[in-house]
Design an enzyme around this catalytic site. Structure first.
Site, PDB file in Angstrom:
ATOM      1  CB  SER A  65      -1.034  -0.013   1.227  1.00 53.58           C
ATOM      2  OG  SER A  65      -1.781  -1.141   1.213  1.00 53.58           O
ATOM      3  CB  ALA A  80      11.643  -1.709   1.469  1.00 47.51           C
ATOM      4  CG  ASP A  82      10.202   2.084  -0.836  1.00 42.77           C
ATOM      5  OD1 ASP A  82      10.426   3.463  -1.172  1.00 42.77           O
ATOM      6  OD2 ASP A  82       9.309   1.559  -1.298  1.00 42.77           O
TER       7      ASP A  82
HETATM    8  C1  MEV Z   1       7.712   3.035  -4.001  1.00 42.45           C
HETATM    9  O1  MEV Z   1       7.734   3.132  -2.754  1.00 42.45           O
HETATM   10  C2  MEV Z   1       8.082   4.203  -4.641  1.00 42.45           C
HETATM   11  C3  MEV Z   1       8.371   4.342  -6.359  1.00 42.45           C
HETATM   12  O2  MEV Z   1       9.026   5.754  -6.627  1.00 42.45           O
HETATM   13  C4  MEV Z   1       9.263   3.143  -6.748  1.00 42.45           C
HETATM   14  C5  MEV Z   1      10.780   3.244  -6.255  1.00 42.45           C
HETATM   15  O3  MEV Z   1      11.322   4.554  -5.724  1.00 42.45           O
HETATM   16  O4  MEV Z   1      11.318   2.346  -6.410  1.00 42.45           O
HETATM   17  C6  MEV Z   1       7.344   4.312  -7.003  1.00 42.45           C
END
Ligand code: MEV
Length: 312
Positions: free
Chosen positions: A87, A93, A135
């Site tokens: 979400s 991560a 992340d």
């Molecule tokens: C995911 O939390 C965030 C995105 O920018 C993907 C990434 O940074 O790897 C969509």
């Protein structure tokens, strides 16, 4: 006595810069007070106890065991998580980071955050294809981070010494778990980039500007500007096509009562768009909107500690 190792790692939110960060633009991330816990002990057979995504847990375990040359070890691994899955709060991560750190500790490797972060990034790569690494870096180091991936081999970050107590109170609202994975949303943006490179690059540049504005606004504790940047950021994410209709409606409603909100992860369009980050001078207005729609909403603490060893 059987040795048990227990480690936890925090989830994260992206205050500004999601998606653009995959293309080398900066992002501001914060670790949140929702954590994932891994506990490990020796066993006679391999066992995983996890309420969500046991296959991801297995994958992360095997990846780290291979990296440590310990594939033959039999372990009982339990996962407990406070982070909503899939979400936008960095649950995968946090799993990669906590699993790596727990196995390092279990096999008496030095608790070297740089190495833990590197392995967690490789696990993220296997799962998402092309992550920025923001992340896992936030889950490893905690706090607030300015993050930028210059190249695959050069990922720069700097801790930001924001005092959470002096920042506005943010509320997180769960608009529903996206049907799409982070990897699928990153691919969706990649396709848009391939189809409309000039316009998409322009959006990324505007996101970069917004991220820089937010950096200064957070430092100066300028609530008005923080709100303005969040609103702008949401518009840009909508242009990137990562916000679904139901999340758009909720965000409009929040704006209608004088607040702002934005998606704060990969987003999603088929159903929910994951967690949105809301801000209103009277936070109860946001909590009421969420309640009326039966959505879970919670106040969040930002800048929490990164991966750490827990007492048993
Ligand atoms: C995911 O939390 C965030 C995105 O920018 C993907 C990434 O940074 O790897 C969509």
């Amino acid at each position: 006595m059987v040795k048990t190792v227990r480690v936890s790692a925090p989830g994260k939110i992206i205050l500004s810069g999601e998606h653009a960060v995959v293309y080398g633009k900066p992002a501001i991330l914060a670790a949140v007070n929702r954590r994932l816990f891994v506990s490990i002990k020796k066993s006679t057979k391999n066992e995983i106890i996890a309420s969500e995504s046991p296959e991801l847990v297995e994958f992360a375990r095997d990846f780290v065991l291979r990296a440590l040359g310990k594939q033959k070890e039999k372990l009982k691994i339990k996962i407990f998580s406070e982070i909503p899955v899939g979400s936008g709060m960095g649950s995968s991560a946090a799993l990669a980071v906590a699993m790596t750190a727990a196995l390092f500790k279990f096999f008496n490797q030095p608790f070297n955050k740089e190495k833990i972060n590197e392995i967690a990034y490789e696990i993220e790569k296997k799962q998402h294809g092309n992550p920025s690494g923001g992340d896992n870096t936030t889950s490893t180091y905690g706090g607030f981070l300015w993050y930028r991936k210059e190249a695959e081999f050069l990922k720069l970050f700097k801790p930001l010494d924001f005092d959470f107590e002096k920042l506005p109170r943010f509320v997180l609202i769960n608009t529903g778990r996206p049907l799409e994975t982070t990897g699928e949303m990153v691919t969706k943006v990649r396709k848009l980039y391939e189809k409309k490179p000039r316009q998409t690059e322009e959006i990324f540049q505007k996101i970069e500007k917004a991220t820089k504005k937010l950096l200064v606004a957070l430092r100066e504790k300028n609530d008005g500007e923080i709100g303005e940047v969040i609103r702008e950021n949401e518009q840009l994410l909508e242009k990137l096509g990562v916000v679904g209709n139901s999340a758009k409606r909720i965000i409009k409603e929040i704006e209608g009562v004088g607040g702002v909100a934005k998606v704060c992860g990969a987003g999603g369009v088929k159903e929910g768009s994951g967690i949105i980050l809301g801000f209103h001078p009277r936070k109860n207005s946001l909590l009421e909107i969420a309640k009326e729609r039966n959505l879970s909403a919670f106040e969040v603490k930002l800048g929490e500690e990164g991966v750490k060893i827990e007492k048993n």
